[in-house]
Design a protein around this motif. Structure first.
Motif, PDB file in Angstrom:
ATOM      1  N   CYS A   1       0.815  -1.216   0.000  1.00  0.00           N
ATOM      2  CA  CYS A   1       0.000   0.000   0.000  1.00  0.00           C
ATOM      3  C   CYS A   1       0.850   1.268   0.000  1.00  0.00           C
ATOM      4  O   CYS A   1       0.373   2.347  -0.333  1.00  0.00           O
ATOM      5  N   SER A   2       2.125   1.132   0.386  1.00  0.00           N
ATOM      6  CA  SER A   2       3.024   2.285   0.463  1.00  0.00           C
ATOM      7  C   SER A   2       3.614   2.646  -0.891  1.00  0.00           C
ATOM      8  O   SER A   2       4.229   3.703  -1.053  1.00  0.00           O
ATOM      9  N   TYR A   3       3.427   1.782  -1.874  1.00  0.00           N
ATOM     10  CA  TYR A   3       3.933   2.015  -3.225  1.00  0.00           C
ATOM     11  C   TYR A   3       3.271   3.270  -3.810  1.00  0.00           C
ATOM     12  O   TYR A   3       2.138   3.572  -3.485  1.00  0.00           O
ATOM     13  N   GLU A   4       3.995   4.009  -4.653  1.00  0.00           N
ATOM     14  CA  GLU A   4       3.407   5.198  -5.275  1.00  0.00           C
ATOM     15  C   GLU A   4       2.899   4.823  -6.663  1.00  0.00           C
ATOM     16  O   GLU A   4       3.662   4.344  -7.501  1.00  0.00           O
ATOM     17  N   ALA A   5       1.617   5.050  -6.872  1.00  0.00           N
ATOM     18  CA  ALA A   5       0.996   4.700  -8.145  1.00  0.00           C
ATOM     19  C   ALA A   5      -0.002   5.775  -8.530  1.00  0.00           C
ATOM     20  O   ALA A   5      -0.330   6.651  -7.735  1.00  0.00           O
ATOM     21  N   GLY A   6      -0.485   5.711  -9.769  1.00  0.00           N
ATOM     22  CA  GLY A   6      -1.577   6.581 -10.181  1.00  0.00           C
ATOM     23  C   GLY A   6      -2.841   6.090  -9.519  1.00  0.00           C
ATOM     24  O   GLY A   6      -2.818   5.095  -8.780  1.00  0.00           O
ATOM     25  N   TRP A   7      -3.942   6.775  -9.729  1.00  0.00           N
ATOM     26  CA  TRP A   7      -5.182   6.330  -9.106  1.00  0.00           C
ATOM     27  C   TRP A   7      -6.387   6.796  -9.909  1.00  0.00           C
ATOM     28  O   TRP A   7      -6.276   7.710 -10.733  1.00  0.00           O
ATOM     29  N   ILE A   8      -7.511   6.167  -9.679  1.00  0.00           N
ATOM     30  CA  ILE A   8      -8.767   6.563 -10.327  1.00  0.00           C
ATOM     31  C   ILE A   8      -9.809   6.788  -9.242  1.00  0.00           C
ATOM     32  O   ILE A   8     -10.012   5.917  -8.389  1.00  0.00           O
ATOM     33  N   CYS A   9     -10.446   7.961  -9.277  1.00  0.00           N
ATOM     34  CA  CYS A   9     -11.562   8.230  -8.365  1.00  0.00           C
ATOM     35  C   CYS A   9     -12.870   7.986  -9.112  1.00  0.00           C
ATOM     36  O   CYS A   9     -12.946   8.197 -10.327  1.00  0.00           O
ATOM     37  N   GLU A  10     -13.871   7.570  -8.374  1.00  0.00           N
ATOM     38  CA  GLU A  10     -15.215   7.399  -8.942  1.00  0.00           C
ATOM     39  C   GLU A  10     -16.214   8.143  -8.072  1.00  0.00           C
ATOM     40  O   GLU A  10     -16.156   8.086  -6.852  1.00  0.00           O
ATOM     41  N   LEU A  11     -17.094   8.838  -8.750  1.00  0.00           N
ATOM     42  CA  LEU A  11     -18.121   9.603  -8.035  1.00  0.00           C
ATOM     43  C   LEU A  11     -19.484   9.271  -8.595  1.00  0.00           C
ATOM     44  O   LEU A  11     -19.639   9.210  -9.822  1.00  0.00           O
TER      45      LEU A  11
END
Ligand code: 2F8
Ligand code: CA
Length: 125
Positions: A115-125
């Motif tokens: 979980c500490s890895y740095e990655a991109g992300w996608i939010c959903e709303l």
């Protein structure tokens, strides 16, 4: 629902694809500050839609609470699953958060990583 600039509509949701990279908790925090959360994937169509994500992209899936019990950020259990072959493997007993691994040709793209890895992300709303 508010319509934020740069968010993409798919079905009844809006999606934000990050440019930068953060760890899982910070990525989730970013989404929550927008009134959204990390993406929850519950259909083949949604899994296909995510294809435009960066190579390593956080999704709202973790087993940090109970090892092996993967849950979406809204607390729901998995319905459709798209784990990559051999995943989740909890490598070094330190992989509790899931990424969408876009280099894979197959639809089975998910992998568990620290979980500490740095990655991109996608939010959903
Ligand atoms: O071979 C699968 C294995 O590959 C990497 O570890 C060498 C992944 N780790 C990261 O991407 C940080 C593992 O999660 C993956 O299971
Ligand atoms: Ca793994």
């Amino acid at each position: 629902k508010r319509c934020f600039k740069g968010w993409k509509k798919f079905g009844s949701s809006y999606y934000y694809f990050s440019n930068g990279r953060k760890n899982w908790a910070e990525s989730r925090q970013y989404c929550r500050e927008m009134g959204a959360d990390l993406v929850i994937i519950n259909s083949r169509e949604e899994q296909e839609f995510i294809k435009e994500a960066n190579i390593y992209t956080w999704i709202g899936l973790s087993d940090a609470q109970t090892e092996g019990n993967w849950k979406w950020v809204d607390g729901s259990r998995l319905t459709t699953v798209y784990w990559r072959k051999g995943e989740p493997n909890d490598a070094h007993k330190d992989e509790d958060c899931a990424v969408y691994l876009n280099e894979v040709v197959s639809l089975n793209t998910w992998n568990d990583i620290p979980c500490s890895y740095e990655a991109g992300w996608i939010c959903e709303l």
